[in-house]
Design a protein around this motif. Structure first.
Motif, PDB file in Angstrom:
ATOM      1  N   GLN A   1     -16.280  -4.428  16.969  1.00 45.48           N
ATOM      2  CA  GLN A   1     -16.624  -5.742  17.548  1.00 45.48           C
ATOM      3  C   GLN A   1     -16.225  -6.864  16.594  1.00 45.48           C
TER       4      GLN A   1
ATOM      5  N   GLY B   1     -16.139   2.479  14.429  1.00 42.40           N
ATOM      6  CA  GLY B   1     -17.337   2.514  15.268  1.00 42.40           C
ATOM      7  C   GLY B   1     -17.534   1.198  16.008  1.00 42.40           C
ATOM      8  N   GLU B   2     -18.433   1.224  16.970  1.00 41.04           N
ATOM      9  CA  GLU B   2     -18.605   0.087  17.876  1.00 41.04           C
ATOM     10  C   GLU B   2     -18.926  -1.209  17.139  1.00 41.04           C
ATOM     11  N   LYS B   3     -19.825  -1.124  16.167  1.00 37.95           N
ATOM     12  CA  LYS B   3     -20.270  -2.358  15.498  1.00 37.95           C
ATOM     13  C   LYS B   3     -19.109  -3.056  14.774  1.00 37.95           C
TER      14      LYS B   3
END
Lengths: 206, 206
Positions: free
Chosen positions: A45, A40-42
């Protein structure tokens, strides 16, 4: 310090194990691996590799279990777990490479295929496992610990996937020196288990 | 200091490259790889893994290119190439793991299959290569060097097999940040080439 963690991951367990040995508390953040939270994005990152463990210590963000072991041992473990002397450090480093390569493509991958259904050549992983386990067993016939004549992050990096190798149908009973070494490690103060290598995991079998 | 060496091996080249950067002379002992000298009794005593490079410095014997880099940098290279500070060291360590794992099972293996005829799944190695090269290229879009904002053993460990990746039919022209980084490394004082990544290797093509 935060560890983005999966309890079934041997790579996450490496970090939990060392942290316990050196009495360093971790804030464990469970990641919903089955739901793909690590992709997922979090978390992407924090780690574009899309893998866990991920480690945070204020501004420090690290991926890769071996790198996190080096950080924790260097900063919080002192000389004992990660020697600063060139030869001893290189001796440990040899085993961090084995953890990244031969253990990853042997017992770790065999378990991912058998236990978690990942695609891959299981027979090749068994062959890889036996090759590296034979080398480790021979090494431990003349050494109590993998490197530097004492427990180091080399042991923390190699032990986890061997301790749950049976979950990938990798037999380890014949590697008597490995079994004796695992027992020594399990008797160190601060040792903690992971699901699959804990005495309580076999309760249903008895 | 002795290096049991093969000029075509990227792993041996990692050691020669760092030694040249830090002005540390090596006594190069060529190993007859094609005749299996690395599997012979003498070298198997030094490295039961049956691989080269093998490194000797008086009583010290080391296998594994990454471990030899750590030793050389720690003992002879000083702080520059292998930072002692926990976070910077762990940053470098992340890339030593990539060298042992993703580079080994990507561009290195692709080249072993194509150039040296080893068995293996070349298509899988190409896929592995593109995955790791994309991650490295993205990283280098925001960083001049792989770790610690300066040339370190991370660069010495990752550069070699990328610089000869074309020999395994791994295309790198599209990875513009990687190409710029390679050029920066090749312009550092002390840089030496290996067969296949030297400007003179393409003379026959012109």
């Amino acid at each position: 310090m935060k560890l983005y963690d999966l309890d079934l991951s041997g790579n996450c367990y490496k970090v939990r194990l060392l942290a316990s040995f050196i009495h360093t508390p971790l804030n464990i953040i469970p990641v919903d691996f089955m739901q793909g939270e690590h992709k997922g994005e979090k978390l992407m990152q924090l780690n574009p590799w899309g893998e866990i463990p991920i480690f945070e210590d204020e501004d420090v963000v690290l991926r890769d279990a071996q790198a996190i072991l080096v950080y924790l041992a260097n900063k919080y473990g002192g000389e004992a777990w990660w020697p600063s002397e060139a030869y001893l450090q290189a001796e440990v480093m040899q085993w961090l490479s084995v953890a990244s390569n031969e253990i990853q493509h042997g017992p770790n991958m065999a378990r991912l295929i058998k236990k978690f259904g990942l695609p891959g050549d299981h027979a090749q992983c068994i062959a890889n496992s036996n090759k590296i386990l034979t080398l480790i067993d021979n090494h431990l016939s003349k050494n109590y610990w993998l490197a530097a004549n004492r427990p180091t992050i080399a042991d923390c990096a190699i032990y986890p996937y061997i301790s749950v190798a049976y979950e990938g149908d990798v037999e380890i009973v014949q590697y008597t020196n490995i079994n004796a070494w695992m027992l020594r490690l399990e008797q160190l103060p601060g040792y903690i288990s992971m699901p699959g290598n804990s005495p309580t995991d076999n309760v249903c079998d008895s």
